[in-house]
Design an enzyme around this catalytic site. Sequence first.
Site: not given
Ligand code: MN
Length: 431
Positions: A41, A246, A263, A274, A355, A359, A366, A384, A388, A397, A399
């Site tokens: 539950d 990720h 991040d 972000d 990448h 965005h 996003h 950003e 790497y 990175r 951002e």
């Molecule tokens: Mn971002």
Amino acid sequence: MRYGSIAPELFIENRRNFTKLLPPASLAIFHSNDIMPTNADGTMAFRQNNDLFYLSGVDQEESILVIFPDAVLPQYREILFLKETSEHILVWEGYKLTKDEARAQSGVPTIMWLESFKSVLPALMNEAENVFLNSNEHIRAVVEVETRDARFIKWIREAYPLHTYRRAAPLLHRLRAIKSAEEIRLMRRAADITDKAFRRLLGFVKPGVMEYEIEAEIFHEFLRHGSRGPAYGSIIASGANACILHYVSNDRECKDGDVMLLDFGAEFANYAADLSRSIPVNGTFTKRQRDVYEAVLRVMKSATSQLVAGNQIEAYHAAVGRTMEQELIKLDLLNESDVKNQDPAAPLYKKYFMHGTSHYLGLDVHDVGAKYRVFEPGMVYTCEPGIYIREEGLGIRLENDILITASGNDDLMKNIPLEVEDIERLMREAR
Ligand SMILES: [Mn+2]
């Protein structure tokens, strides 16, 4: 409410702008998100549907918003249906909105309990020609779970097969891409809370600390400033983990000599921040780490200067790629003549910067919006860039979140330490 009150004018204005996009005799119906189950539950924490929130300010499950500007009866032009509250519900489930509170929060004049929805709907459908319904049309969405909107779409199309059904999502994407002053205020709060957490980390990160301990520091700082928590899963990646874009397992020990990529961003009133920063675990970058950091920072500054009205994402990203190419050559990661002879469809820089640069940011991390729309004042984009280098166990990175204005842009994160000297000094001072 955790984030203080938001003036209902924000939501009144949002509905007014949405209404302007509707053809005559149009009825629009929006549903809240479900409370998602876990096991037995158990349930996940509730997260409101962003379109419903954008148009009503209501942060409660089992809510329906109706917008029907041409309804003959004025009380049917905007209606909010809410889960009925009672003494019993108060004791067992806690606090829910009363009709008066919902009216004050949303500016919607007519509030009804959810039970009345199916008895009111026939009168609305009788007058309506077009019915605008909502679905998740984010271009990267993976839609497997059926939402309340989706279940309702199935039901209503069968119950009323001869109406014209239309998509609300493109209209919302158009509106939500441009942030109002009040939205910017909320996004600045999210950025400022994120700043506090980052500064706290500068005093906390040292060799031997576990990545999840850093994640816990972030949670603590977010919650104590009225954020409901991170806007997305925090990436706390030390050493080679930084090259996993990720990475969210956050379970490794931070080692002396590593750079760690952070991040993370606070959510405030459903709006997201972000941020990415890369910091030396022991407080001082090596020469190589610093060179790579400075290269990413130069690309970031150059990219930020191009986040201006009139530019467009494809041209922008291509220009950032050319700057990145030059930096990668200087770092001896790419060879100048190889770059000259590269396949333009598969530029070599993508090996180290794979990448996108930017965005949309807003209620979604996003955020929704037409991807190829020319940049306009009021849009908020992340900036950003990253490099790497798997063979060196190094990923960096940086951002920030950038608001495009009429006269250039405004960095919502300009107060968050970014220069190498500032990062190293703050880490040193905190020891
Ligand atoms: Mn971002």
